[in-house]
Design a protein around this motif. Sequence first.
Motif, mmCIF file in Angstrom:
data_model
loop_
_atom_site.group_PDB
_atom_site.id
_atom_site.type_symbol
_atom_site.label_atom_id
_atom_site.label_comp_id
_atom_site.label_asym_id
_atom_site.label_seq_id
_atom_site.Cartn_x
_atom_site.Cartn_y
_atom_site.Cartn_z
ATOM 1 N N GLY A 1 6.727 8.879 -12.977
ATOM 2 C CA GLY A 1 7.042 8.508 -11.601
ATOM 3 C C GLY A 1 6.001 7.564 -11.028
ATOM 4 N N ALA A 2 4.741 7.794 -11.397
ATOM 5 C CA ALA A 2 3.662 6.918 -10.931
ATOM 6 C C ALA A 2 3.827 5.506 -11.489
ATOM 7 N N ARG A 3 4.182 5.404 -12.780
ATOM 8 C CA ARG A 3 4.401 4.079 -13.382
ATOM 9 C C ARG A 3 5.516 3.334 -12.646
ATOM 10 N N ARG B 1 5.037 -0.151 -10.584
ATOM 11 C CA ARG B 1 5.826 -1.358 -10.850
ATOM 12 C C ARG B 1 6.452 -1.890 -9.562
ATOM 13 N N THR B 2 6.909 -0.969 -8.722
ATOM 14 C CA THR B 2 7.483 -1.371 -7.434
ATOM 15 C C THR B 2 6.453 -2.108 -6.589
ATOM 16 N N ALA B 3 5.239 -1.575 -6.557
ATOM 17 C CA ALA B 3 4.181 -2.207 -5.765
ATOM 18 C C ALA B 3 3.861 -3.597 -6.290
ATOM 19 N N VAL B 4 3.759 -3.730 -7.614
ATOM 20 C CA VAL B 4 3.438 -5.034 -8.211
ATOM 21 C C VAL B 4 4.578 -6.017 -7.967
ATOM 22 N N SER B 5 5.812 -5.533 -8.083
ATOM 23 C CA SER B 5 6.958 -6.435 -7.958
ATOM 24 C C SER B 5 7.106 -7.000 -6.558
ATOM 25 N N TYR C 1 -2.151 -5.097 -4.097
ATOM 26 C CA TYR C 1 -1.498 -5.703 -5.261
ATOM 27 C C TYR C 1 -2.441 -5.668 -6.470
ATOM 28 N N ARG C 2 -3.678 -6.003 -6.203
ATOM 29 C CA ARG C 2 -4.688 -6.058 -7.263
ATOM 30 C C ARG C 2 -4.852 -4.681 -7.912
ATOM 31 N N GLU D 1 0.820 -1.214 0.000
ATOM 32 C CA GLU D 1 0.000 0.000 0.000
ATOM 33 C C GLU D 1 0.853 1.263 0.000
ATOM 34 N N ILE D 2 2.094 1.165 0.472
ATOM 35 C CA ILE D 2 2.936 2.363 0.560
ATOM 36 C C ILE D 2 3.387 2.836 -0.821
ATOM 37 N N PRO D 3 4.002 1.975 -1.659
ATOM 38 C CA PRO D 3 4.319 2.455 -3.013
ATOM 39 C C PRO D 3 3.072 2.755 -3.845
ATOM 40 N N LEU D 4 1.951 2.069 -3.569
ATOM 41 C CA LEU D 4 0.720 2.356 -4.307
ATOM 42 C C LEU D 4 0.232 3.773 -4.005
#
Length: 499
Positions: free
Chosen positions: A189-191, A195-199, A218-219, A172-175
């Motif tokens: 920067g958002a992309r 990507r960090t959140a998904v990874s 994640y979803r 939730e933090i990188p999201l």
Amino acid sequence: MSADAVTSSDAAAPDRMRELIREGALSEAIALADAVIARAEEPAIVGRSLLMKLGCLMMDGHRLEAVSVADQAFDVVLASGDPALMGELYALAAYVALTEGSVDRCVRHLVRGSRTMELVTRADTIAADAWADLAITYSIAGFHNQAMLASVRARNTAAAAGLPPEEYLIPEIPLRCAVSLDHRGDEQGARDMLRTAVSLARQCQPGSELRPADYPFYRYASARLTALGEPVQLTMAEVLLEGHEAADLGALAQVCDAIAAGRPLDALARLDSMTLVANTLGPAELFRLRALAYAAAGDHRAAHTADRQAFKLAGEHPSRLVDRFIEGVGARLDHEDLRRAVGRYAAEALTDPLTGLPNRRHLEQRLAMIAEQRGAAAIGVIDLDGFKTVNTVHGHLSGDLVLERVAAILSRTVRRGDFVARYGGDEFVALLPETSVTEAVEIGGRLAAAVDEEDWEALVAGTPISVTIGWADLAHPAELPTALAEADRAMLELKGARR
């Protein structure tokens, strides 16, 4: 059940509470916490149980009860002396303050929490949880840089303690950071942050399960990245998340799915029918998704208008001022700590360390105050009779106890506004503002009687304790040496008359 069994069970209870919270069984976790709090005596166990209960109450929306439990937890956790527990409490208290609308109090708790955690040298579940909760509250409050740093500390602490890494990925933090960047126009920067959140989901060890509470994040991160035109290749573990729905994130993920699938009108219809407010990501997210849907439908004017609204809402909490804000709160806390320290040291400089009475320096300050007010006073020299015998027969430790006891008697017997100081050795000085020597002699009699009535036999058997007091007029502080000498002579004359 034996006392040892109860203690062992209580010590393990917080870990069981964590399992219940992970499973979403908040009511059971609270019930277990209440049982431990009611019977356990160890502050660390009671404190940790209170923190678990506090976390459950906040997750379940019981804000008023959470405030009460937070107040209770402060006393217990402070008594435990555990900085990791204190750091966790500051993190949760910050969230409580945020829900009450007090950003200033929230930040004060967060800064205190971060500083307290810097004192923690061990790596265990409590320390890792504290860093994680600090990171989450920083994130919810919109302080994304601090949230990212705290989340790294949580993962590093968990790794050092050998804890499951998937428990501390905190997507939730990188999201939140990603959508904040996107709201302010930084799509690239958002992309990167999405990507960090998904990874993070891909860091899960084979055979391990992601935290169910993290599924919606994640979803949504994957759906949001896809809506920005960057399809996400899901792993088998991530495929399980595709159908996960959770409150606003689930509904917003379906909007992103419709945009990515080329159904912008469906996405707009979903947004139009929403009655929820995107609390998790802020109200600006609704307008940003509307802008993406309008752009996909080819209505660029409407897209621009929606983007402007998103930017306006995001600007209500300007992140470029966040670091200065936190630094400012930190500086203010430093100043308050300094003032308390100065006050403490000043008090120590004016206080006799053995008896707790004012010392000679404090007496001189009080005399100066009386002089400024153009007042007069009676001053008395109070001497303990036969004190050398106490030290000889019972030792200096007993002598110190006698001095402490006499100081306490004098303090509680003098009138309100009178002043008693330890002048040195076994001598005390009493200062009675606006009092004649005749009146002072009467008051001195009450002081001497109070000392006589004390049960000295229990403290220094066979060595009775009494005091002799000589008085003099003091019309001006400059006359202190003369007045003290006169009072001292009066005291010695009284002693001589008794022999």
